[in-house]
Structures are given as structure tokens and as C-alpha cells.
Design an enzyme around this catalytic site. Structure first.
Site, PDB file in Angstrom:
ATOM      1  N   ASP B 208       0.435  -3.371  35.576  1.00 51.54           N
ATOM      2  CA  ASP B 208       1.142  -4.502  36.182  1.00 51.54           C
ATOM      3  C   ASP B 208       2.419  -4.068  36.919  1.00 51.54           C
ATOM      4  OD1 ASP B 208       2.360  -6.955  36.672  1.00 51.54           O
ATOM      5  OD2 ASP B 208       2.482  -7.569  34.571  1.00 51.54           O
ATOM      6  N   HIS B 383       6.528 -10.341  32.826  1.00 50.77           N
ATOM      7  CA  HIS B 383       6.044  -9.055  33.306  1.00 50.77           C
ATOM      8  C   HIS B 383       6.969  -7.907  32.939  1.00 50.77           C
ATOM      9  CE1 HIS B 383       2.983 -11.085  35.729  1.00 50.77           C
ATOM     10  NE2 HIS B 383       3.913 -12.008  35.897  1.00 50.77           N
TER      11      HIS B 383
END
Lengths: 571, 571
Positions: B208, B383
Site C-alpha cells: 500500500d 494507511h
């Protein structure tokens, strides 16, 4: 003259003459479109005359200017237009509005006058402007107002705050400001003079709220210079700096550092070139002979990459700006090299984030090293943060406070800062555009009176001619396109001639939707054949019927709502 | 069956069978549209199947889904679809794509399956989905792939990373992740298990990149809880919390704190209500009986303002979402009160800044106190930031690294992080959507092979039917409107019947521009009269002439460029 006299409103002394009225026509509900009126009896002075960039739901609009309906019939009361500095959100409406208010004298600093003058040349029908150049020593007598100035910092030289001495007390208007103790190419904000103005008593301070949300102090331009120097020391190839054409102090910094590192500077982008020329000509920029290099003299053999700096506009991803053309390989002479260092030396204007991201992606993909203000201090804002506002408040010590130059929410935060420093809530006025704030010697109050302040949109040559209807139509067509249905009817017989014509754009790809279009055509045909063209109100009836039935049919088939435009032609 | 057999491509063993091919169809050039293929010989597994929200230059488009042209003819090779978690950028394309690939089994966690199932009900023609529920103990045998999972943190429970053991080595795909040592309503990322996976050898880590630009660690949800508690302690009236309907962990936090402070919770907004129902039913939310209050049972006399929390969607200013209707006084039951505390508990998605600003202005104007994530830690992203990425890299110790799930620029920054930790540059693959990455036991390489990955746009019922031409037309009409010119000509005589009809929308306000329209009409008339309708190619000629001459004339008059649509009708 007679005409003027009959229309002049405040010929007789009234109670109103004893009051100062402050009306902000733009800048209380948005960033931009700044324009403030100070009115006392039959005297009006105007501070700034800026434009605002369009909102997202205004497709096709170039920009928005202040609504000056209130000044209609009061033209001869205007004693002057004061411009605090030369940025478009403070000068951009000048070519449109000056002819409408009798082209009064503009009072502004030398550089600002140069920038205004240059822009005026782009408007062929705009009048020749009259300037009176001011500086920190100027004392103006404009009707009931005695006006002085003090120097503040911003990111263009020659930014001034306005001190307007009125019969009821002194009003200070900061313009855009920050306080920079170590500015580049500019003198520091004159704290001593600001304190002196404060010590003489100030009725109301109108202060920049743009960055009121941000804690701490605005960083100094010197910090930016230091950071740029560190980047210059390491950059293996060319350095490309993208910024606003209007951030002249940043441009000066880049040029000075380039000189220190023996790099030549190429300036690209029409407006940046123009601004640098004006500022240089007027003595506002220090550039050594030989530093600047014209792009068409730039022979890459003579100048190794590590001896070149390119300064250009486009750090917001603006279409056709230098940095975008450079990234997209659309520049006549220059293209991205893998050892380029590209510095984004500007903040991202809200709404431009995705465009800037795309620009960075394109540049990164070509191997350039990208440095932006989030990673390093390569940009300093031009506006006061919370601690700067507190300093200004402490020095000016106003009785009343009027946050200006931002959205309502930021004005409120600015108001809370003032409240935190002890200004009573009832003396803080968070107004709307056009809302009248009234002052007597005893103090001020926010009135319920509102003068027109709605949008005046500029679109091409049209000023204020784009209505909400036009905008709504643009939005509808933008979302789902449109469909024109043309039925030709023989008047004598009532017979439909041939099949209805259907033209559509932005709805579906016609070539791949022949069946849908054909079915639509047959539906229209049936609607026409089912009704007698000689019946009263046939045209309206049939048009509404087509609009409704076809609209519904297409929505069922596609879940889209194109604009339906029925046309009935009788021959 | 015969049909399928003949179309299956890799029936014979070829050299290609010995290689693992990783193809990311979406998520390497944007945030969203995540979809990854792992292909080995005749076995394909799919990880995620998300949607992307449209770019600014795509008016009217609902969303974008991955292009699966590559899978055409390979449907029977698909061994399963793995979904890492239940957010739309990972599940949103399922209703559109599953029918096209033979509706294979979806392997996902319980909550994600619930959310997918619920959304599927909105698509009447979509097939019934087949689920296999996984957790951290699952071991799947999907053709050549043995697949396991480990738990990561995100802002929805049940987020998993994928460990795909392939014949050439192990591939780890993080999905969206952060590492939270003190998560709310979730277990911490299983560092022990991640380390174990790493110790067994990992060929490539796909990680990610969404927040790879940000330094430090992502803040823990516990910090957000602490901050929310402080706000609850002081709030004098109602507390309104706006967040995403999908941030289920934030919703849980708010409910738990409300219970602690004896406040009732009203949940508003259809999707948030639905999500809470699903999560609650499946045991993912802890809500005491009596905490939730239905809006139509909310009698303001029985519940004082300081005993109420309202949780709703709309913190991005989404049209029709709760917070917007609430602010605009368009909610059936609720309106803003001056003692309300309104918490914006979500980051602002790029592109929404101005809309959110307007929403805050409207709320602030009504006297509500606004708290957003810039002022206090009332939001934690979902994130990994730079230090989280380093931790994942250190634990997994991959031979190769593939940054995923962001724009190219962020992928590059993520790549630099891995390089900084000692992964050789030649083992880091920053690919484009559709670009094939090939692995053998010896290692990987980025190939030049590209499979189709262009946009497939969903607009109403249309999937992939909006072409660039349709979009271009929408953009043109959106900027300057359009003008239809209809000339009716008698074929026999070549005579123009009556005056040409002109219909225009979004260009100028017709009623106030009668002169311009009349002059345009006369110009069209002249063009028609000057040409013989029986001459060859008359129609095309006259249409082009009208388009060019009228376009030019209107530009001269208005500096606008409406789309000109000439229609010639012969009767």
C-alpha cells in the site's frame, strides 16, 4: 451635470452623515474578490478591487468580480480607489469596474501601479487609468478621510496596509499580510510604525483571515532561501522551479541563489516574464547582467545542465502554463531530463489537488526528482498565521475587530483569536459580503442592512450576463448531455413529414446506440401522429409531451437524464 | 463446454507456464480501482475488484471499474477472487465484473462478505454470489496457489493481507493496511505472524502506497478515542459526528464513548445505517441495548441536547448526505442549533476541499462549533505512513518489492523507502496498470508487455459505453453551451423556408441577447441562400460552412465557443 445632481443621494445632511459605513463587497465569504467601501456622508473611498476564481459549479466562467450596484448614482462621491498590492484578487476587477464608477484616481505603490497598468493593456476598451503613487510616507486627504499607509510583508514587494482616519475614528485595513522579520527583496513589516498607529488609537482593525486556521507563525522567506540553497548544492542537473507568476519575491530568491551558484536563469511563461520585466524596470528586482538567458539563445552545448535554472509558472497544473507543457513534452525547446530537479514552490490552491497530482505523476514518470512544499520548506505562504494575527492585534490595540479576506469559517476563527486577546465579542463583527457595519465615535455595530453583493460573472466578453439559467443548463448538459428532437409537420394536412430528426451530444455514443435512437424516433413519431397540429396550443403541448415522455423513456433505458430539446417545424 | 475448451488459451505447456505473471489492472496510477491478477500457467487468482471515483474531466460519470479484456477467454482459469476488505475501492466493481468472468467463488472475511452481499442487492441483474469465508487460519488451495492470510489494521474490521504461495515463491499483498498497536474494535496487526511469513522467505511484497508521502507512523485509533473523549467532556449540547459510512471502526468508537457519557446515538444516512446493521448482526459491533435511538422516536423534550450524539455521513460534503441536508435545513427532523458541536472525523479527499469548506461555512454561520482533523486528532488515516512501511518491509524481508495502490508519484516514494532499506533498485518494480511483472524462482522483472487497462466508465446503466467523444462533447457544452441551427429547405426550389431556427442552451441568456441571435439567424440565412441545395455534397458543405462561420462570428462577439450543431431539413 444636472443629471448627476438629481441622482446624487445624500445632498441633504441626514443622521446618516454622522456615521461611518463600512461595506465589504467581496472577501467575507470567499478567498478573493476583495473590495471594501468606507462611506462617510458624501465621501466614499474604495480599498481594493479584486477578482475571485469561479466555484466548481460554474463551468465556463472565467472569474467573478464584485457587484457594484450600490455605487450606482454615487459615482461622484468616490474620492479614490486604494490598492493594497498588485495581486489579481485585489486588482483583477479594475478593467471592468473603473469605467462604471467614473474612472477615479488609483492610489497605490509603484510596483502595484506597474502591474495594474500592464494588465489594463489587455482590455482594449478599458479607459486609461490615473495613478497617484504612494509609499509609507504618503498622507492623502480624500474627502472626509485622511489616509496613510504602513508597510507589511506578503509575497510581492510593496504591500501596504491602509490607515484611514475618519471623523469617527481610525480604521486600519491590513490588506494581505504576514510579518516577516527576514524577508527577501523587501523591508520587514514596520512594527515600530504599526505600534505608533496603535498608540494613537484605532477604532477598528480589518485583518486578513486567509491563514487564521493555522497555528504558529508564518515561516520566513529566509527559511525558504536556506532550503533552496541546500537543494542547489546537491542538484546534479537542471533545476526547474515552478511557482506563481505573481510571487515576485520567490522569483527574486531563485535568481539570487542561481547567481550564487553560477547558474543561468531562463524565465518561462508569459505572465511571469512580464511581471519580472515590470519589477526589474521599476527597480524592484536585483538581477546581475548576464544572469538571464533567453530560451532561444539557450544552446545546450554551451550550458551544462548543472549551470541552468528554469523558472516558470504552472505549479498549480494550470492548462497551457509552462510546467504543464514542459511535463507533457509540448514545449518548443525544453523537455524533462532524468537528472532534473523540479521544485514546486507554491501551496496547492484548494480544488487543484488532483491536477497537481497528475502533473507530479507525469514528471516523476520521466525520472525527474520532485520537491514540493510538503516535503521541504520550499514555500512560505503570504498570509498571517495565528501568532502573526495576535502580534498585529497587540500592536494596533483596536476597539473593534473585523476579520476579512476568507470564507466565513476562517473569519470566525480569526474572531475567536481576537476574543482570546480580550476584545469583547460585541465589538467583533463577522459580516457577510454587502452587510453594512456602522460606526460612530462611540463604537460600531453590525446592521441588518445589506447592499447587493451577489456574483457578477465574467465569461469571455460578457460581464454579468451569464444567468443561473445558463449555468444550470451547462451543468445539466455536462452531466448527461442533450438530445434535440425535430419534428417537421405539414401545416395543411397535419402530416408528419418524414421521420423526426434526432441529434444528440454527450449522452450516448450515437453510432453504438442506433437501436435506442431508432426507438426514440418512433416514439416521437407516434406522439406527433396521435395529436392534431391544428388543435389549440398544439406546439406547447407536443413539446412538453416529447420532453416528458422521451425523458422518462431514456431514463428507464439508460438511467441518464439528458436535456431534451423538442423542436416543431411547420411548413 | 466444448466452446469453453476451444477458447482456453494455455492448453499446451509452454515456457510461459513456468513463470508467475503479476498484472495489476487498477491501482498503480490512481487511488482506487484496485485489482490484481496472479497468473501461473492455467491458474489465475484475482485480488480485489474495486471502483475508482471519476476524475474532474469526466462529467456525469458515476465511477470507473477495471478493464478485464485480458480475462476474456480465460474465464475457466480463474480459481477464485480474494477480497482483502469491504471498501468500495476494493469491492465496487464486483456487481459489474463477476457475471463476465463466470461468477467464481469470492474468498473473503465475514464482514466483507456481508457488505459485498448487501451492495449486490442493489443490482437487480447481477448474479447471486458464492462466498467462502476466510480468516487468519484459512489455508486455500486455488490451483497452483496456496493462499493464506494475516490480519492487518485499517479503518474497517476484518482487513487481511494475502500470502500467495506460488510455484516460484511467496507473494505477499498487503491490501490497504496500517499497523495499530491499540486499535479500536479490532485486533492489532499480527506482527508475530507477519514475521513468521517473512522468515519463511518472500519473493515479492506488494504494499500500500497511499500514504507513502507522509513521514512517521499513522496515529492510533486510541489517540482518536482519547481526543473524542475530551470533546465529549466539554460539549455543552448535541455532538454531531460526520465521517464515512465505511469507517466502521470510527462509528464503533463514537458509540462506545457515547455510552460512557450516557448519550443516546442517532445514526443517520442510509449507507451508514446499513453498514452498522450488517456489522452489528455479524457481531462486529458492540452496542448496548437502548443506546441507539431511531430518529422518529427522538422527542427533543425527553432527551436534552447534552444526552444526544448524531452520527452521520457527509463529512466530504457529498450531495444528499446527512450532514449536508442537516446544514442546509433540509433534514426532515433535525436542524443546526447554536450549541451543537460538529466533528468532521475524516480526512478530505483531494478534490472535495472547496465543497467541505462551503459545508463548514454553512454550519459555522449557524453558530455550531466545528472541530476537524486539522485542529485536533479526530481522525486517523487507514494507511501505512513511511515508518509503518519500513516495519512491514523489515518483517517480510522480501526479495522484490512492488508498490501498489496510489498514483505513480507515491509509488516512486514508496520504492525509495524500500531502496533506503537495502532492497536493490533492480528488484523494485514500479509498474503501470496492465504492465506485466514476471517472476521465476530466480527473481522478477518488469516486462514491456501491457494488457488493456484503460478506463471502463460506469454512467447510469451503461458500462464502458461512454466514449471519449461523449466526454469531450460534455466538456465543450459545459464550458460554453451549444447552439442548434435548423435550416429548412424546399428541395424542389432550393428555397429556404422561413427563417432558420436557432436553439441555444448554456451559451447566452437568449431573452437578453435577441440582437445577437437575430444577427446569427440572418448570417445563416445568407449562407443558405448563397448556395445551391442541388449542388453535390450540399448538406456537408453547408453544415461545415455554418459551423465555421457562425462559430467564428459568435467567438468574435462573445469570446465564447459554444458547440454549433447545424441541421439541414429538406422538405
Amino acid at each position: 451635470m444636472v443629471y448627476r445632481k438629481t441622482r446624487a443621494p445624500y445632498v441633504q445632511k441626514t443622521d446618516r452623515d454622522q456615521k461611518l459605513r463600512i461595506i465589504v463587497l467581496g472577501g467575507l465569504e470567499e478567498v478573493g474578490r476583495n473590495m471594501t467601501l468606507l462611506e462617510y456622508g458624501q465621501d466614499i473611498i474604495i480599498i481594493d478591487m479584486g477578482l475571485q476564481f469561479p466555484e466548481e459549479d460554474m463551468p465556463g466562467i472565467d472569474y467573478i468580480i464584485p457587484n457594484i450596484s450600490y455605487l450606482k448614482g454615487k459615482e461622484r462621491n468616490i474620492r479614490g480607489v486604494i490598492i493594497t498590492h498588485g495581486h489579481y484578487d485585489h486588482i483583477g476587477a479594475i478593467p471592468h469596474l473603473m469605467p462604471k464608477i467614473g474612472n477615479p484616481i488609483i492610489y497605490t505603490a509603484k510596483l502595484s501601479a506597474g502591474i495594474i497598468q500592464k494588465r489594463q493593456e489587455e482590455y482594449k476598451n478599458a479607459p486609461k487609468l490615473k495613478f497617484y503613487i504612494i509609499d509609507e510616507t504618503s498622507k492623502l486627504h480624500l474627502g472626509a478621510f485622511n489616509v496613510e499607509f504602513f508597510r507589511v510583508n506578503h509575497n510581492v514587494p510593496d504591500s501596504f496596509a491602509v490607515v484611514a482616519k475618519t471623523p469617527v475614528g481610525t480604521i486600519v485595513h491590513t490588506g494581505d499580510f504576514k510579518i516577516d522579520h527576514n524577508p527577501i527583496n523587501d523591508k520587514p513589516a514596520d512594527l515600530g510604525r504599526i505600534a505608533k498607529v496603535g498608540s494613537e488609537g484605532v477604532l477598528a482593525l480589518m485583518a486578513d483571515s486567509t491563514d487564521a486556521e493555522d497555528e504558529g507563525y508564518q515561516i520566513s522567506e529566509t527559511v525558504v532561501s536556506d532550503e533552496l540553497e541546500r537543494i542547489f548544492e546537491k542538484a546534479p542537473g537542471r533545476i526547474i522551479i515552478g511557482t506563481f507568476a505573481s510571487l515576485l519575491n520567490r522569483v527574486q530568491q531563485a535568481i539570487s541563489i542561481a547567481e550564487k551558484f553560477n547558474r543561468k536563469v531562463i524565465i518561462e511563461g508569459r505572465s511571469m516574464k512580464t511581471n519580472v520585466e515590470i519589477a526589474h524596470k521599476l527597480g524592484y528586482m536585483k538581477i546581475k547582467p548576464g544572469t538571464l538567458l533567453e530560451i532561444d539563445h539557450y544552446n545546450q552545448k554551451d550550458y551544462p545542465d548543472n549551470k541552468i535554472v528554469i523558472l516558470g509558472s504552472g505549479a498549480q497544473g494550470e492548462q497551457n502554463a509552462f510546467l504543464v507543457r514542459f511535463a507533457e513534452d509540448e514545449h518548443k525547446y525544453l523537455s524533462v531530463k532524468s537528472h532534473d530537479t523540479i521544485i514546486f514552490s507554491s501551496s496547492v490552491i484548494p480544488g487543484n489537488e488532483r491536477t497537481v497530482q497528475n502533473l507530479k505523476d507525469t514528471l516523476a514518470r520521466k525520472g525527474a526528482k520532485i520537491i514540493h512544499y510538503k516535503l521541504m520548506d520550499v514555500h512560505a505562504g503570504g498570509h498571517a498565521k495565528q501568532e502573526d494575527l495576535k502580534l498585529m492585534l497587540r500592536l494596533i490595540k483596536p476597539t473593534c475587530y473585523i476579520p476579512i479576506e476568507a470564507n466565513h469559517y476562517m473569519l470566525q476563527i480569526n474572531a475567536e483569536i481576537a476574543e482570546g486577546l480580550g476584545i469583547p465579542k460585541e465589538n467583533i463583527f463577522v459580516a457577510d459580503d454587502g452587510q453594512v457595519i456602522e460606526f460612530t465615535k462611540k463604537g460600531g455595530r453590525l446592521t441588518d442592512e445589506r447592499v447587493p453583493a451577489d456574483y457578477v460573472m465574467v465569461d469571455g466578453l460578457g460581464v454579468g450576463d451569464v444567468s443561473n439559467i445558463v449555468l444550470r443548463d451547462r451543468r445539466v448538459m455536462s452531466a448527461d448531455g442533450m438530445l434535440v428532437v425535430i419534428a417537421t409537420i405539414e401545416y395543411k394536412t397535419g402530416r408528419l413529414i418524414g421521420n423526426p430528426d434526432i441529434i444528440s451530444r454527450g449522452f450516448v455514443y450515437m453510432k453504438e446506440n442506433k437501436k435506442l435512437i431508432e426507438a426514440t424516433r418512433m416514439k416521437v413519431k407516434k406522439i406527433c401522429e396521435d395529436h392534431d397540429p391544428k388543435s389549440p396550443a398544439f406546439d406547447d403541448f407536443i413539446k412538453n409531451k416529447i420532453r416528458d415522455d422521451i425523458g422518462q423513456y431514456l431514463y428507464q433505458q439508460t438511467k441518464r437524464r439528458p436535456m431534451i430539446l423538442p423542436v416543431v417545424i411547420k411548413v
